[in-house]
Design an enzyme around this catalytic site. Structure first.
Site, PDB file in Angstrom:
ATOM      1  CB  ILE A 241      22.379  49.306  -2.338  1.00 50.46           C
ATOM      2  CG1 ILE A 241      21.012  48.885  -2.893  1.00 50.46           C
ATOM      3  CG2 ILE A 241      23.241  49.874  -3.473  1.00 50.46           C
ATOM      4  CD1 ILE A 241      19.867  49.320  -2.035  1.00 50.46           C
ATOM      5  CG  HIS A 242      26.675  46.231   0.170  1.00 51.39           C
ATOM      6  ND1 HIS A 242      26.817  46.499   1.508  1.00 51.39           N
ATOM      7  CD2 HIS A 242      25.625  45.381   0.077  1.00 51.39           C
ATOM      8  CE1 HIS A 242      25.913  45.805   2.195  1.00 51.39           C
ATOM      9  NE2 HIS A 242      25.178  45.135   1.340  1.00 51.39           N
ATOM     10  CB  CYS A 243      26.617  52.529  -3.368  1.00 44.84           C
ATOM     11  SG  CYS A 243      25.536  52.901  -1.972  1.00 44.84           S
TER      12      CYS A 243
END
Ligand code: RIB
Ligand code: CA
Length: 313
Positions: A241-243
């Site tokens: 996840i590349h939040c």
């Protein structure tokens, strides 16, 4: 020529944070004035090494000051995420020997907010300890900041380190509440759930696309990302996840945001099961909004921005 955006990234540099720093270090719209380090994902010294390695990977060694901040949350014991990230860079190590600035992070934050009064954007992608310390240090700090983008929390939804709380808020919930009470003119949340779990996941096919780019940046990404990718898949998420990267990009390119709504947000400080949960008050009778939550983004443009950055060398 649109002026570049003066920016500080406050980070617990591991995996996704590294890729967010790469955006801040290479995007032509960004004028990254400082990197400030906060206790979070992995051991503090390892995080500092990870930040310097990231500077090297994008060819910006010694270009941007790294300021050391809080090694502990304000009141709580530090909660590690080494189970998620390992060392945060998949065993990669830097060649250089650059050292961090002697100016502590909270002093740098206050100074830069004054120097760029009304224009500085801060992207906080770790626990909010340093931001809270800057608020406590200077009553004018919040008013000097144009925008604070926070990667953290969930909109009355799933956590990750617990069922109820997202890691960055969980680690230092008191700091998060101080920040929410500080009167920033703009606080924008990039939440874990729903936004990041829906729009910021990179599955195996995406990782293969990145690997196929064949650049130093893409090779660094794939190796640094692997441990987190494996952990996320093991717990049922379809990829990494590349939040954190999304948080930097929404600060640089507001048009990525398709929907954003105001909420009164508060943090659970007393709960056992719910410590660090972010309560987004959606009710008509809610107090006036103290933040906005980004509800949806243009994922295609987000992916294009990430791939474009990783394809360059
Ligand atoms: O919960 C996700 C957040 O916690 C990300 O910023 C990740 O890097 C960790 O800091
Ligand atoms: Ca982070």
């Amino acid at each position: 020529m649109t002026p570049r955006i003066p920016l500080v990234i406050d980070t617990d540099t591991a995996a996704d944070d590294c890729f967010a720093l790469m955006i801040g270090l290479t995007d032509p719209r960004a004028d990254l004035r400082a990197i400030t380090m906060v206790a979070g994902n992995v051991g503090f010294e390892q995080q500092v090494e990870n930040a310097f390695l990231t500077l090297e990977v994008v060819g910006r060694r010694a270009d941007v000051a790294v300021h050391l901040g809080a090694r502990q949350p304000l009141e709580r014991e530090w909660a590690s995420a080494t189970d998620v990230h390992g060392d945060g860079v998949g065993g990669q190590r830097r060649e250089g020997t650059e050292t961090s600035s002697s100016e502590p992070a909270e002093e740098a934050l206050v100074r830069l907010a004054k120097e760029h009064a009304g224009e500085l954007k801060i992207v906080a992608i770790g626990p909010l300890t340093n931001i809270a310390l800057a608020v406590k240090r200077d009553p004018e700090f919040a008013a000097n900041i144009a925008e604070l983008v926070i990667m953290g929390g969930s909109i009355n939804a799933r956590g990750n380190i617990t069922a109820a709380a997202e890691y960055n808020i969980y680690v230092d919930p008191e700091a998060a509440q101080i920040v929410l009470d500080a009167g920033f003119r703009s606080v924008r949340f990039v939440t874990w759930d729903p936004l990041s779990l829906r729009d910021a996941v990179f599955d195996a096919a995406m990782i293969d696309r990145i690997r196929a780019l064949g650049t130093r940046r893409s090779a660094f990404f794939v190796t640094a990302n692997q441990k987190t990718f494996d952990f996320d898949v093991a717990v049922g998420v379809g990829g990494s996840i590349h939040c954190d990267s999304l948080s930097v990009l929404v600060a640089l390119e507001p048009s990525l945001v398709l929907e954003e709504n105001g909420y009164f947000v508060a943090v659970e400080l007393q709960g056992e099961l719910t410590r660090g949960a972010t309560v987004f008050d959606w009710r008509a009778v809610a107090p006036p909004a103290n933040a906005t939550a980004i509800e949806s983004i243009d994922r295609e443009r987000f992916v294009d921005a990430m791939l474009g950055m990783l394809a360059a060398d």
